[in-house]
Design an enzyme around this catalytic site. Structure first.
Site, PDB file in Angstrom:
ATOM      1  CE1 TYR A 141      -3.697   2.333   0.401  1.00 32.77           C
ATOM      2  CE2 TYR A 141      -2.263   3.331   2.258  1.00 32.77           C
ATOM      3  CZ  TYR A 141      -3.558   3.432   1.296  1.00 32.77           C
ATOM      4  OH  TYR A 141      -4.509   4.642   1.413  1.00 32.77           O
ATOM      5  CG  ASP A 236       5.803   3.702   0.969  1.00 31.51           C
ATOM      6  OD1 ASP A 236       6.065   4.198   2.085  1.00 31.51           O
ATOM      7  OD2 ASP A 236       4.772   3.397   0.429  1.00 31.51           O
ATOM      8  CE  LYS A 264       1.997   5.185   8.227  1.00 30.50           C
ATOM      9  NZ  LYS A 264       0.515   5.267   8.681  1.00 30.50           N
TER      10      LYS A 264
HETATM   11  N1  HOZ Z   1      -3.944   3.737   5.868  1.00 26.46           N
HETATM   12  C1  HOZ Z   1      -3.687   3.710   7.404  1.00 26.46           C
HETATM   13  C2  HOZ Z   1      -3.280   2.465   7.699  1.00 26.46           C
HETATM   14  N2  HOZ Z   1      -2.316   1.621   7.176  1.00 26.46           N
HETATM   15  C3  HOZ Z   1      -5.121   3.998   7.973  1.00 26.46           C
HETATM   16  C4  HOZ Z   1      -5.038   5.508   8.479  1.00 26.46           C
HETATM   17  C5  HOZ Z   1      -6.211   5.805   9.610  1.00 26.46           C
HETATM   18  O1  HOZ Z   1      -7.195   5.180   9.182  1.00 26.46           O
HETATM   19  O2  HOZ Z   1      -6.192   6.756  10.484  1.00 26.46           O
END
Ligand code: HOZ
Length: 431
Positions: A141, A236, A264
């Site tokens: 992802y 990534d 992050k």
């Molecule tokens: N894309 C995030 C997890 N891999 C989720 C972020 C969220 O829902 O705060």
């Protein structure tokens, strides 16, 4: 108002009641919790319940929630203005700090999210190579830019739309999907599309199909294949950067990327992303070069202050051993719970990251992760929640430890895990 009332209100105004899909508890059922506040390793919801948090905002908080030095930095900087749209000294400092930590990133551009970072890095890779195809991995992802929502992990996988409607087929055709940990698949794909692949884009440690670690030789193999084919190797490291080691996965595994995407941790819990690499690549970005990318809030002073404060703590002696120990102890607590209940589970852990899978051996790729019993994960999630531990509400995600997860929290997780895994075992006997 409690979580249920807020959720009902939210459903009328926000699609699915949440601003990011996985939060909606779709994969585990039940009412999503609404957070009121958090500190250290603990989170309180609007129902007045307290949890040991193992979701931890999905990764940006290795120091724990509301770390005093991060809060102080953000408050101090906010007094002098929350956004200028003018360059600041702190942005230069953050870029210098990242360059010292990651030798492959002597130059970077700050953006506002991991999605933006990857989207921009892919554009740069295409421009720099004059090629259009990108290799990614099934279950990887990389945010929700069009080209990346092809066999994607995380919420896309959880929600059953790994290749989203709305992504133009013409664009999706340029995204070539390989099996994670399978170098032969990558070699074959490069051969079939010789001279057309701009980038091999990979989470060096996969974190969005649950935690799946790279097999020995996989990352060096990708480096060799990229060099041989003329594609750029793009890591990534939005999850792994400043998380699995000070210098990210590339330090931990000793493999250098051509371009690196961050997010992050470098924003310490405020919205940040970054992409970077060697100057001859990065100087192709506007205004130094012709490849366009821009942003009103890019390099936002509050986000940069939070990121700098976080990284300064992570530079201190002993911190990485402490973070590793917290992750090891949390994973052990989960493992012991499974063992005591006689449940076949694999708790995959790397540093402060971990994922419990209900399958006999750790998954190597998306097929392996999908073979795990996700209904059992949902039961575990609710069992832990009832015992006051908030796991990520989906199988295809990582749990995150932090420096704030001390012996007390570990003991609480161990106790919760014994009860929750026993509940999973009891349900399995009933079924
Ligand atoms: N894309 C995030 C997890 N891999 C989720 C972020 C969220 O829902 O705060």
């Amino acid at each position: 108002m409690n979580s249920e009332e807020l959720y009902q209100r939210a459903l009328k105004r926000i699609p699915g009641g949440v601003n990011s899909p996985v939060r909606a508890f779709g994969a585990v059922g039940g009412t999503p919790r609404f957070a009121r506040r958090a500190r250290g390793a603990r989170l309180w919801d609007e129902d007045g319940r307290e949890y040991v948090d193992l979701c931890m905002s999905w990764g940006p908080l290795p120091l724990g929630h509301a770390h005093p030095e991060v809060v102080e930095a953000v408050c101090r900087v906010a007094q002098d203005g929350t956004s200028f749209g003018v360059a600041t000294a702190a942005e230069v400092e953050l870029a210098e700090l990242v360059a010292r930590a990651m030798p492959s990133v002597p130059m970077l551009r700050l953006v506002c999210s991991g999605t933006e970072a990857v989207m921009s890095a892919v554009r740069l890779a295409r421009a720099a190579t004059g090629r259009e195809c990108v290799i990614k991995f099934a279950g990887g992802y990389h945010g929700h830019a069009d080209s990346m929502l092809v066999q994607a992990g995380s919420g896309a996988l959880t929600g059953g739309v790994p290749s989203s409607p709305g992504v133009p087929a013409a664009l999706a055709r340029l995204t070539l999907v390989c099996r994670y940990n399978d170098l032969e698949d990558v070699a074959r794909t490069l051969q079939e599309h010789a001279g057309k692949v701009a980038a091999i884009l990979v989470e060096p440690v996969a974190g969005n199909m649950g935690l799946v670690t790279p097999a020995a030789g996989f990352l060096p193999g990708l480096r060799r294949l990229a060099d041989r084919s003329g594609a750029l190797l793009v890591f990534d490291e939005v999850i792994t950067g400043f998380r699995v080691a000070w210098g990210g996965a590339q330090e931990r595994y000793g493999v250098r990327a051509d371009l690196t995407c961050l997010g992050k941790v470098i924003g310490g819990g405020l919205p940040v992303g970054a992409y970077g690499g060697r100057p001859e690549l990065m100087r192709q970005m506007s205004p130094a070069g012709p490849v366009y990318q821009a942003g009103t809030l890019a390099g936002n002073p509050l986000a940069v202050a939070a990121g700098l404060a976080t990284l300064r703590v992570l530079q201190r002696d002993g911190v990485w051993a402490e973070l590793e120990a917290a992750g090891t102890a949390l994973a052990a607590a989960l493992r012991e719970g499974a063992l005591a209940a006689g449940v076949a589970a694999s708790v995959v852990q790397l540093g402060s990251l971990c994922t419990p899978f209900f399958c006999p051996s750790p998954p190597r790729d998306l097929d392996g992760a999908k073979a795990a019993d996700t209904a059992a994960y949902a039961r575990l999630f609710h069992g832990m929640l009832d015992q006051g531990v908030y796991l990520p509400p989906a199988q295809f995600e990582c749990s995150f430890g932090s420096l704030a997860h001390g012996p007390e929290e570990v003991a609480q997780v161990a106790c919760a895990a014994r009860a929750a895994f026993a509940g999973v075992a009891a349900a399995a006997r009933r079924d």
